[in-house]
Design a protein around this motif. Structure first.
Motif, short mmCIF file in Angstrom:
data_model
loop_
_atom_site.label_atom_id
_atom_site.label_comp_id
_atom_site.label_asym_id
_atom_site.label_seq_id
_atom_site.Cartn_x
_atom_site.Cartn_y
_atom_site.Cartn_z
N UNK A 127 0.82 -1.21 0.00
CA UNK A 127 0.00 0.00 0.00
C UNK A 127 0.85 1.26 0.00
N UNK A 128 1.93 1.27 0.79
CA UNK A 128 2.80 2.43 0.78
C UNK A 128 3.48 2.58 -0.58
N UNK A 166 -2.47 5.33 1.96
CA UNK A 166 -1.51 5.72 2.97
C UNK A 166 -2.03 5.41 4.37
N UNK A 167 -3.32 5.62 4.59
CA UNK A 167 -3.91 5.35 5.90
C UNK A 167 -3.85 3.87 6.26
N UNK A 168 -4.16 3.02 5.29
CA UNK A 168 -4.08 1.58 5.52
C UNK A 168 -2.64 1.13 5.77
N UNK A 169 -1.74 1.62 4.92
CA UNK A 169 -0.34 1.25 5.09
C UNK A 169 0.23 1.77 6.39
N UNK A 170 -0.19 2.96 6.80
CA UNK A 170 0.31 3.56 8.04
C UNK A 170 -0.01 2.68 9.24
N UNK A 171 -1.28 2.24 9.34
CA UNK A 171 -1.69 1.42 10.48
C UNK A 171 -0.97 0.08 10.48
N UNK A 172 -0.88 -0.54 9.31
CA UNK A 172 -0.23 -1.86 9.22
C UNK A 172 1.25 -1.76 9.59
#
Length: 211
Positions: free
Chosen positions: A25-26, A103-109
């Motif tokens: 995702x990132x 970015x939000x999904x990648x950030x949390x993961x």
């Protein structure tokens, strides 16, 4: 005299999946930044790689772990695949907010995985949570700098805060004895929820007002 090799502790299937998802995702968000600039496939690949592995690289160097994408080519290949997918798809398929949501999904993961990996290497939980923030945020910061956009650190929106929630909650839950998969999922969903609401409602932290 040979140095004793550093081995990678077992992280667990859920956390390994978070690492793969976060990397993809990132990397995709990095490729989308290149797409907005109408760059070449080479630039797509470069943006995807540095965004996908930037935070994890800094984390591994700080905790004394083998740099993950140097010892295992899978993350770099994941980044290149993400770049290729974005390159081959029409620009109209991606909304203007697509980069924010990826970015939000990648950030949390990444924040959860970064904290977990640091703890697996014996780092104190408080410092491990900070390593999670580094893992989640540095790639996006590098992406913004390369794209000539204001760094996320200079914007009031809840970004670093969301990473801190994910990483800090994971570390706290593990200290309390919560099973690793449960702690990882709860922490990742919590950080993503905060970031998602911030995107949706435009939430941000107040700026310095002292005269």
């Amino acid at each position: 005299m040979h140095d004793t090799p550093i081995t990678m502790p077992q992280i667990g299937a859920v956390l390994n999946m978070l690492s793969i998802v976060g990397t993809f995702l990132f990397a995709a968000s990095g490729a989308l930044a290149a797409a907005r600039l109408r760059q070449t496939i080479v630039t797509f690949a470069f943006f995807a790689l540095v965004t996908g592995v930037g935070g994890g690289t800094v984390r591994d160097l700080l905790i004394g772990a083998p740099v993950f994408w140097v010892v295992d080519p899978a993350p770099a290949l994941t980044c290149l695949n993400a770049a290729l997918i974005v390159w081959l798809t029409p620009r109209r398929w991606w909304s203007d907010r697509a980069l924010d949501w990826l970015d939000a999904l990648g950030l949390a993961a990444f924040a959860v995985f970064g904290a977990a990996k640091a703890m697996a290497f014996g780092v104190h939980p408080f410092v491990a949570a900070m390593m999670g923030v580094v893992t989640g945020c540095v790639g996006g910061i590098i992406r913004d700098l390369l794209a000539g956009e204001p760094s996320i650190l200079l914007r009031p929106e809840l970004y670093v805060t969301a990473a801190a929630v994910s990483a800090g909650l994971f570390a706290a839950l593990r200290v309390l004895g919560v099973d690793l998969p449960v702690a990882a999922i709860v922490a990742a969903l919590s950080g993503f929820a905060l970031r998602a609401i911030a995107i949706w409602r435009g939430w941000g932290l107040p700026g310095y007002q002292r005269e």
